[in-house]
Write a protein that holds these residues in place. Structure first.
Motif, PDB file in Angstrom:
ATOM      1  N   ILE A  38       9.732   1.742 -13.656  1.00  0.00           N
ATOM      2  CA  ILE A  38       8.543   2.585 -13.720  1.00  0.00           C
ATOM      3  C   ILE A  38       8.909   3.977 -13.210  1.00  0.00           C
ATOM      4  CG2 ILE A  38       6.176   2.908 -12.916  1.00  0.00           C
ATOM      5  CD1 ILE A  38       6.037  -0.164 -12.588  1.00  0.00           C
ATOM      6  N   VAL A  39       8.798   4.954 -14.109  1.00  0.00           N
ATOM      7  CA  VAL A  39       9.138   6.337 -13.791  1.00  0.00           C
ATOM      8  C   VAL A  39       7.857   7.159 -13.800  1.00  0.00           C
ATOM      9  CG1 VAL A  39      10.455   8.377 -14.474  1.00  0.00           C
ATOM     10  CG2 VAL A  39      11.407   6.089 -14.851  1.00  0.00           C
ATOM     11  N   ALA A  40       7.524   7.743 -12.653  1.00  0.00           N
ATOM     12  CA  ALA A  40       6.362   8.630 -12.584  1.00  0.00           C
ATOM     13  C   ALA A  40       6.773  10.021 -13.054  1.00  0.00           C
ATOM     14  CB  ALA A  40       5.822   8.691 -11.163  1.00  0.00           C
ATOM     15  N   VAL A  41       6.026  10.573 -13.995  1.00  0.00           N
ATOM     16  CA  VAL A  41       6.211  11.942 -14.464  1.00  0.00           C
ATOM     17  C   VAL A  41       4.980  12.701 -13.994  1.00  0.00           C
ATOM     18  CG1 VAL A  41       6.500  13.467 -16.441  1.00  0.00           C
ATOM     19  CG2 VAL A  41       7.552  11.199 -16.445  1.00  0.00           C
ATOM     20  N   ARG A  52      -5.258   8.245  -5.484  1.00  0.00           N
ATOM     21  CA  ARG A  52      -4.496   8.180  -6.734  1.00  0.00           C
ATOM     22  C   ARG A  52      -3.025   8.471  -6.479  1.00  0.00           C
ATOM     23  NH1 ARG A  52      -4.462  12.611 -10.375  1.00  0.00           N
ATOM     24  NH2 ARG A  52      -3.907  13.719  -8.464  1.00  0.00           N
ATOM     25  N   ASN A  53      -2.727   9.478  -5.656  1.00  0.00           N
ATOM     26  CA  ASN A  53      -1.343   9.821  -5.343  1.00  0.00           C
ATOM     27  C   ASN A  53      -0.634   8.646  -4.681  1.00  0.00           C
ATOM     28  OD1 ASN A  53      -2.018  12.343  -6.285  1.00  0.00           O
ATOM     29  ND2 ASN A  53      -2.075  13.305  -4.279  1.00  0.00           N
ATOM     30  N   GLY A  54      -1.328   7.958  -3.787  1.00  0.00           N
ATOM     31  CA  GLY A  54      -0.761   6.785  -3.129  1.00  0.00           C
ATOM     32  C   GLY A  54      -0.466   5.666  -4.103  1.00  0.00           C
ATOM     33  N   ILE A  55      -1.353   5.444  -5.059  1.00  0.00           N
ATOM     34  CA  ILE A  55      -1.139   4.393  -6.065  1.00  0.00           C
ATOM     35  C   ILE A  55       0.058   4.722  -6.940  1.00  0.00           C
ATOM     36  CG2 ILE A  55      -2.129   3.310  -8.135  1.00  0.00           C
ATOM     37  CD1 ILE A  55      -4.911   3.639  -6.714  1.00  0.00           C
ATOM     38  N   VAL A  56       0.142   5.971  -7.392  1.00  0.00           N
ATOM     39  CA  VAL A  56       1.282   6.388  -8.225  1.00  0.00           C
ATOM     40  C   VAL A  56       2.585   6.157  -7.466  1.00  0.00           C
ATOM     41  CG1 VAL A  56       2.447   8.383  -9.269  1.00  0.00           C
ATOM     42  CG2 VAL A  56      -0.001   8.019  -9.658  1.00  0.00           C
ATOM     43  N   SER A  57       2.632   6.564  -6.202  1.00  0.00           N
ATOM     44  CA  SER A  57       3.869   6.425  -5.432  1.00  0.00           C
ATOM     45  C   SER A  57       4.218   4.967  -5.168  1.00  0.00           C
ATOM     46  CB  SER A  57       3.777   7.207  -4.119  1.00  0.00           C
ATOM     47  OG  SER A  57       2.851   6.601  -3.249  1.00  0.00           O
ATOM     48  N   GLU A  58       3.210   4.119  -4.992  1.00  0.00           N
ATOM     49  CA  GLU A  58       3.474   2.688  -4.762  1.00  0.00           C
ATOM     50  C   GLU A  58       4.055   2.019  -6.005  1.00  0.00           C
ATOM     51  OE1 GLU A  58       3.452   0.385  -2.268  1.00  0.00           O
ATOM     52  OE2 GLU A  58       3.377   2.202  -1.057  1.00  0.00           O
ATOM     53  N   LEU A  59       3.561   2.399  -7.164  1.00  0.00           N
ATOM     54  CA  LEU A  59       4.008   1.768  -8.411  1.00  0.00           C
ATOM     55  C   LEU A  59       5.370   2.263  -8.881  1.00  0.00           C
ATOM     56  CD1 LEU A  59       0.641   1.798 -10.427  1.00  0.00           C
ATOM     57  CD2 LEU A  59       1.749  -0.177  -9.357  1.00  0.00           C
ATOM     58  N   ALA A  60       5.697   3.503  -8.564  1.00  0.00           N
ATOM     59  CA  ALA A  60       6.899   4.144  -9.125  1.00  0.00           C
ATOM     60  C   ALA A  60       8.191   3.627  -8.499  1.00  0.00           C
ATOM     61  CB  ALA A  60       6.809   5.656  -8.936  1.00  0.00           C
ATOM     62  N   ILE A 117       4.999  12.674  -3.608  1.00  0.00           N
ATOM     63  CA  ILE A 117       6.403  12.501  -3.221  1.00  0.00           C
ATOM     64  C   ILE A 117       6.493  12.094  -1.748  1.00  0.00           C
ATOM     65  CG2 ILE A 117       8.601  13.710  -2.883  1.00  0.00           C
ATOM     66  CD1 ILE A 117       7.868  15.340  -5.445  1.00  0.00           C
ATOM     67  N   LEU A 118       5.644  12.678  -0.908  1.00  0.00           N
ATOM     68  CA  LEU A 118       5.649  12.302   0.506  1.00  0.00           C
ATOM     69  C   LEU A 118       5.319  10.824   0.668  1.00  0.00           C
ATOM     70  CD1 LEU A 118       5.894  13.241   3.461  1.00  0.00           C
ATOM     71  CD2 LEU A 118       3.439  13.627   3.411  1.00  0.00           C
ATOM     72  N   TYR A 119       4.285  10.340  -0.032  1.00  0.00           N
ATOM     73  CA  TYR A 119       3.969   8.911  -0.009  1.00  0.00           C
ATOM     74  C   TYR A 119       5.179   8.099  -0.477  1.00  0.00           C
ATOM     75  CZ  TYR A 119      -1.147   9.533   0.436  1.00  0.00           C
ATOM     76  OH  TYR A 119      -2.411   9.833   0.852  1.00  0.00           O
ATOM     77  N   THR A 142       7.926   7.493   1.995  1.00  0.00           N
ATOM     78  CA  THR A 142       7.667   6.510   3.056  1.00  0.00           C
ATOM     79  C   THR A 142       8.206   5.140   2.686  1.00  0.00           C
ATOM     80  OG1 THR A 142       5.460   5.894   2.250  1.00  0.00           O
ATOM     81  CG2 THR A 142       5.588   7.738   3.816  1.00  0.00           C
ATOM     82  N   LYS A 143       8.542   4.940   1.423  1.00  0.00           N
ATOM     83  CA  LYS A 143       9.162   3.678   0.995  1.00  0.00           C
ATOM     84  C   LYS A 143      10.664   3.694   1.235  1.00  0.00           C
ATOM     85  CE  LYS A 143       8.002   3.254  -3.385  1.00  0.00           C
ATOM     86  NZ  LYS A 143       7.523   2.900  -4.723  1.00  0.00           N
ATOM     87  N   ASP A 144      11.165   4.759   1.871  1.00  0.00           N
ATOM     88  CA  ASP A 144      12.598   4.947   2.119  1.00  0.00           C
ATOM     89  C   ASP A 144      13.396   4.973   0.823  1.00  0.00           C
ATOM     90  OD1 ASP A 144      12.444   5.234   4.875  1.00  0.00           O
ATOM     91  OD2 ASP A 144      12.440   3.065   5.180  1.00  0.00           O
ATOM     92  N   ILE A 145      12.799   5.550  -0.189  1.00  0.00           N
ATOM     93  CA  ILE A 145      13.466   5.722  -1.479  1.00  0.00           C
ATOM     94  C   ILE A 145      13.589   7.214  -1.733  1.00  0.00           C
ATOM     95  CG2 ILE A 145      13.361   5.303  -3.957  1.00  0.00           C
ATOM     96  CD1 ILE A 145      11.608   2.860  -3.377  1.00  0.00           C
ATOM     97  N   GLU A 146      14.783   7.665  -2.007  1.00  0.00           N
ATOM     98  CA  GLU A 146      15.028   9.090  -2.267  1.00  0.00           C
ATOM     99  C   GLU A 146      15.200   9.360  -3.758  1.00  0.00           C
ATOM    100  OE1 GLU A 146      15.218  11.679  -0.032  1.00  0.00           O
ATOM    101  OE2 GLU A 146      14.641  10.344   1.598  1.00  0.00           O
TER     102      GLU A 146
END
Length: 186
Positions: free
Chosen positions: A7-10, A79-87, A107-109, A112-116
């Protein structure tokens, strides 16, 4: 048979105006990926989010939009939190120097998943990022109404923090948000 799609967020700032560059970067980064291995995701805003959707339709790649549940800032942050959780990764488009936006909040959210695994592109197609670890400036939070004191306050902050080493900012949690979003929250 593939059981999981990447899943790629654009996503991007509404201030980003270079649709050609969005298409060019998506072609370079995703053009050779099997359509059965990827799903594109966005927040449904005008600009890069919508251009990403059009790109996915043109390339026959599945797409999901996460639309805010209302019109106040609270819903956009959700919405931003949901996008970041799914991506699994993010491709973002933000004009160089724009330091506050819902895109940075997403991006900040995500961080927090420790994914760069994210890339931010300016309007010339160059990658750039914020200085997340050691901001070279101090945040003056909740600036409020200055009345006739604006110039005096700016001079005071210049003396305290040095010119160009401080920013007025509204802070929500760990995020720097726009004035409009702050007013929507309060």
């Amino acid at each position: 048979m593939i059981l999981y799609r990447k899943i790629v967020a654009v996503i991007g700032s509404r201030r980003y105006k270079n649709q050609y560059m969005v298409n060019d970067i998506l072609n370079k980064k995703l053009g050779d990926i099997d359509r059965n291995e990827i799903l594109l995701l966005s927040g449904g805003c005008e600009g890069p989010d919508m251009w990403g959707k059009m790109w996915s339709i043109n390339h026959n790649i599945p797409f999901i939009e996460v639309i805010p549940g209302g019109t106040t800032g609270k819903y956009y942050f959700e919405r931003n939190g949901i996008v970041s959780e799914l991506a699994d990764s993010i491709i973002a488009f933000i004009p160089r120097g724009q330091m506050q936006s819902g895109t940075w909040n997403t991006i900040l959210y995500f961080r927090t998943k420790d994914i760069e695994n994210y890339d931010v592109y300016d309007e010339n197609g160059n990658r750039w990022d914020r200085d997340w670890k050691s901001r070279n400036w101090t945040i003056v939070e909740h600036p409020g109404f200055f009345g006739g004191m604006r110039n005096e306050l700016h001079m005071k902050w210049d003396e305290m923090y040095r010119p160009l080493h401080w920013r007025l900012a509204y802070v929500w949690g760990e995020s720097i948000i726009s004035r409009q979003m702050a007013l929507g929250l309060y």
